[in-house]
Scaffold this motif. Structure first.
Motif, mmCIF file in Angstrom:
data_model
loop_
_atom_site.group_PDB
_atom_site.id
_atom_site.type_symbol
_atom_site.label_atom_id
_atom_site.label_comp_id
_atom_site.label_asym_id
_atom_site.label_seq_id
_atom_site.Cartn_x
_atom_site.Cartn_y
_atom_site.Cartn_z
ATOM 1 N N UNK A 124 5.611 3.830 2.982
ATOM 2 C CA UNK A 124 5.548 3.442 4.396
ATOM 3 C C UNK A 124 6.733 2.555 4.810
ATOM 4 N N UNK A 125 7.435 1.962 3.850
ATOM 5 C CA UNK A 125 8.587 1.101 4.138
ATOM 6 C C UNK A 125 9.923 1.797 3.913
ATOM 7 N N UNK A 126 9.907 3.060 3.549
ATOM 8 C CA UNK A 126 11.130 3.757 3.161
ATOM 9 C C UNK A 126 12.186 3.765 4.267
ATOM 10 N N UNK A 127 11.822 4.117 5.465
ATOM 11 C CA UNK A 127 12.802 4.190 6.561
ATOM 12 C C UNK A 127 13.424 2.822 6.850
ATOM 13 N N UNK A 128 12.594 1.789 6.891
ATOM 14 C CA UNK A 128 13.111 0.440 7.142
ATOM 15 C C UNK A 128 14.038 -0.004 6.014
ATOM 16 N N UNK A 129 13.651 0.284 4.781
ATOM 17 C CA UNK A 129 14.471 -0.103 3.638
ATOM 18 C C UNK A 129 15.820 0.608 3.669
ATOM 19 N N UNK A 130 15.817 1.901 3.939
ATOM 20 C CA UNK A 130 17.079 2.647 3.999
ATOM 21 C C UNK A 130 17.971 2.128 5.127
ATOM 22 N N UNK A 131 17.367 1.755 6.236
ATOM 23 C CA UNK A 131 18.138 1.196 7.338
ATOM 24 C C UNK A 131 18.804 -0.117 6.943
ATOM 25 N N UNK A 132 18.064 -0.991 6.266
ATOM 26 C CA UNK A 132 18.629 -2.264 5.817
ATOM 27 C C UNK A 132 19.709 -2.047 4.769
ATOM 28 N N UNK A 133 19.466 -1.158 3.843
ATOM 29 C CA UNK A 133 20.449 -0.869 2.790
ATOM 30 C C UNK A 133 21.716 -0.289 3.412
ATOM 31 N N UNK A 134 21.554 0.599 4.376
ATOM 32 C CA UNK A 134 22.707 1.188 5.035
ATOM 33 C C UNK A 134 23.514 0.168 5.814
ATOM 34 N N UNK A 135 22.837 -0.747 6.506
ATOM 35 C CA UNK A 135 23.566 -1.755 7.285
ATOM 36 C C UNK A 135 24.235 -2.761 6.358
ATOM 37 N N UNK B 259 0.851 -1.180 0.000
ATOM 38 C CA UNK B 259 0.000 0.000 0.000
ATOM 39 C C UNK B 259 0.889 1.233 0.000
ATOM 40 N N UNK B 260 0.362 2.320 -0.488
ATOM 41 C CA UNK B 260 1.131 3.552 -0.558
ATOM 42 C C UNK B 260 1.769 3.716 -1.920
ATOM 43 N N UNK B 261 2.348 4.882 -2.124
ATOM 44 C CA UNK B 261 2.993 5.142 -3.413
ATOM 45 C C UNK B 261 4.444 4.669 -3.370
ATOM 46 N N UNK B 262 4.995 4.405 -4.546
ATOM 47 C CA UNK B 262 6.383 3.975 -4.640
ATOM 48 C C UNK B 262 7.307 5.185 -4.561
ATOM 49 N N UNK B 263 8.366 5.027 -3.792
ATOM 50 C CA UNK B 263 9.388 6.066 -3.655
ATOM 51 C C UNK B 263 10.757 5.403 -3.814
ATOM 52 N N UNK B 264 11.729 6.186 -4.226
ATOM 53 C CA UNK B 264 13.071 5.664 -4.426
ATOM 54 C C UNK B 264 13.812 5.588 -3.101
ATOM 55 N N UNK B 265 14.326 4.387 -2.796
ATOM 56 C CA UNK B 265 15.095 4.180 -1.574
ATOM 57 C C UNK B 265 16.581 4.355 -1.833
ATOM 58 N N UNK B 266 17.041 3.920 -3.015
ATOM 59 C CA UNK B 266 18.456 3.995 -3.361
ATOM 60 C C UNK B 266 18.576 3.950 -4.888
#
Length: 69
Positions: free
Chosen positions: A52-63, A2-9
């Protein structure tokens, strides 16, 4: 999803983008790799997730990028 797609990386090659998508999927985050053309960054691969998943995705990508260093 759900929600719109946003670029994580953004990647400059598809194999790295696909690995990122697979990793996010393994953690239950829907992601896709889109080849997007824009004026400032032609031909780059945008890994996109639901907003809605952007913060979690960026955290995983960063780690994951820290582990690879």
């Amino acid at each position: 999803m759900s929600g719109k797609l946003v670029t994580a990386v953004i990647y400059d090659n598809r194999p790295e983008a696909e690995v990122c998508v697979s990793m996010l999927d393994a953690y239950g985050i829907y992601a896709l790799a889109n080849y997007l053309l824009d004026t400032g960054r032609l031909g780059l691969i945008h890994v996109q997730v639901a907003d809605c998943d952007l913060d979690a995705a960026k955290g995983l990508i960063g780690s994951a990028s820290k582990e690879g260093d």
